[in-house]
Scaffold this motif. Structure first.
Motif, short mmCIF file in Angstrom:
data_model
loop_
_atom_site.label_atom_id
_atom_site.label_comp_id
_atom_site.label_asym_id
_atom_site.label_seq_id
_atom_site.Cartn_x
_atom_site.Cartn_y
_atom_site.Cartn_z
N UNK A 1 0.85 -1.19 0.00
CA UNK A 1 0.00 0.00 0.00
C UNK A 1 0.89 1.25 0.00
N UNK A 2 0.53 2.28 -0.83
CA UNK A 2 1.28 3.52 -0.88
C UNK A 2 0.97 4.34 0.36
N UNK A 3 2.02 4.88 0.99
CA UNK A 3 1.80 5.67 2.18
C UNK A 3 0.95 6.89 1.88
N UNK A 4 0.03 7.19 2.79
CA UNK A 4 -0.82 8.36 2.66
C UNK A 4 0.02 9.59 2.98
N UNK A 5 0.17 10.56 2.06
CA UNK A 5 1.07 11.69 2.30
C UNK A 5 0.46 12.79 3.15
N UNK A 6 -0.81 12.67 3.55
CA UNK A 6 -1.47 13.72 4.32
C UNK A 6 -1.77 13.20 5.72
N UNK A 7 -2.02 14.08 6.69
CA UNK A 7 -2.39 13.62 8.04
C UNK A 7 -3.61 12.70 7.97
N UNK A 8 -3.57 11.59 8.73
CA UNK A 8 -4.67 10.63 8.65
C UNK A 8 -4.69 9.74 9.88
N UNK A 9 -5.81 9.06 10.06
CA UNK A 9 -5.95 8.03 11.09
C UNK A 9 -5.96 6.67 10.41
N UNK A 10 -5.39 5.68 11.08
CA UNK A 10 -5.41 4.30 10.58
C UNK A 10 -6.09 3.42 11.61
N UNK A 11 -7.10 2.69 11.16
CA UNK A 11 -7.79 1.72 12.01
C UNK A 11 -7.61 0.35 11.38
N UNK A 12 -6.87 -0.52 12.04
CA UNK A 12 -6.58 -1.85 11.51
C UNK A 12 -7.53 -2.87 12.14
N UNK A 13 -8.17 -3.67 11.29
CA UNK A 13 -9.08 -4.71 11.75
C UNK A 13 -8.76 -6.01 11.04
N UNK A 14 -9.44 -7.08 11.41
CA UNK A 14 -9.24 -8.37 10.75
C UNK A 14 -9.67 -8.30 9.29
N UNK A 15 -10.58 -7.39 8.98
CA UNK A 15 -11.06 -7.25 7.60
C UNK A 15 -10.16 -6.37 6.73
N UNK A 16 -9.18 -5.73 7.37
CA UNK A 16 -8.29 -4.88 6.60
C UNK A 16 -8.05 -3.55 7.30
N UNK A 17 -7.49 -2.63 6.57
CA UNK A 17 -7.10 -1.33 7.11
C UNK A 17 -8.02 -0.24 6.60
#
Length: 333
Positions: free
Chosen positions: A1-17
């Motif tokens: 996955x290409x890194x998001x270049x802007x401020x962001x939140x990441x929520x990782x789950x069993x179904x994916x990101x």
């Protein structure tokens, strides 16, 4: 996955990101309800649990993001530390809501960079701690009965109201030559840095005009949201010398002012409840004001107050917001 270049939140789950980009806005709500920007399916999370507030390019924390808990039942945490007041976020922080963890990413803040701390202080990097003794004025503005407010209005209205108040407060303070040094639960603290010897007349008026604009902004929000009771604020202003610089670490810089001048400003704000006033000025702030505008002295009442943590009684000069408006009218050229 290409890194998001802007401020962001990441929520990782069993179904994916899942990612939430923090752009094209200033406020993002987090909670269990479907109308949130980040919906988290977790029964331990409140319908409207918390929000992120982006404060714009205000010095010294340019492009800063704050996490604000909205009175959630089970709390909001940053790196396992519970958030009881609006907290400044750093790249890589782990945010916990209920039993759900989210990561905050701000790519532009991954490397230490230069930061300015107001006029007269040279540019420096976060790895080079700088403390300078400066003449400053500190304004502390507090929302009255904030706990009651959180209990009496709908969570959706509360999140929009709080977001609007903090955002507009930051804009007003920046327009009048300062920055929001701290967001502290239901209050903001702003600092003005002066010359080495005295406070100029225009600087005094700049601070008082900022306070008046903050009061008028609060009154406008009262009308806009049709609140069931009057949204009130109180303020303390104190002037004197303090150490100004980076109170954090090289990894987590926190540019602020430290010392008795700052502490007394908070105590003066608290004293307004005791003396039943809207505004309390410290002795030095009042002295600079009367030195430049002697015709405004009659608008203030002198009080001897017992500030928490101080052995001796302290002089405080109080007035209402209506008198503050009169003062500004009298002082206009």
């Amino acid at each position: 996955m290409i890194d998001n270049p802007v401020p962001h939140l990441i929520h990782r789950t069993e179904q994916g990101e899942k990612q939430l980009s923090l752009v094209n806005g200033y406020c993002w709500k987090i909670g269990r309800s479907d109308d949130n920007d980040l919906v988290l399916v977790d029964r331990w999370i409140s319908r409207n649990h918390a929000m992120l507030q982006q404060m714009g390019n205000s010095e010294p924390n340019a492009d800063a993001y704050y996490l604000i808990d909205l009175g959630s039942r089970n709390g909001t945490f940053i790196n396992t530390r519970r958030v009881s007041t609006p907290a400044l976020l750093s790249h890589g922080d782990r945010l916990t809501f209920g039993q759900t963890e989210v990561e905050f990413h701000h790519p532009a803040h991954q490397q230490p960079g230069a930061a300015r701390l107001g006029d007269g202080l040279h540019e420096h990097t976060a790895t080079a701690t700088l403390h300078v003794r400066r003449l400053i004025s500190v304004l502390v503005l507090d929302i009255r009965d904030f706990t009651v407010l959180t209990q009496k209005i709908d969570e959706n209205v509360l999140s929009e109201l709080v977001g609007s108040w903090f955002r507009q407060a930051g804009q007003i303070i920046q327009q009048h030559g300062s920055w929001v040094d701290k967001y502290i639960g239901d209050a903001v603290m702003a600092v003005w840095i002066h010359g080495s010897q005295q406070i100029e007349p225009q600087e005094v008026m700049q601070i008082l005009q900022a306070l008046n604009d903050l009061y008028e902004m609060t009154e406008e929000l009262q009308k806009r949201f049709s609140l069931p009771f009057h949204l009130r604020v109180g303020a303390g202003i104190n002037s004197g010398y303090a150490m100004v610089g980076n109170a954090g670490s090289s990894q987590r810089p926190d540019y602020t002012a430290l010392g008795d001048t700052v502490n007394a400003a908070f105590r003066l704000e608290s004293s307004t409840k005791e003396i039943k006033a809207d505004v309390a000025l410290g002795r030095d702030t009042y002295g600079y004001l009367i030195q430049h505008f002697p015709n405004t002295a009659a608008l203030f009442q002198e009080n001897k107050v017992q500030l928490k943590g101080y052995e001796q009684l302290t002089l405080a000069y109080s007035c209402s917001f209506a008198r503050m408006r009169e003062l500004l009218d009298l002082s206009l050229p």
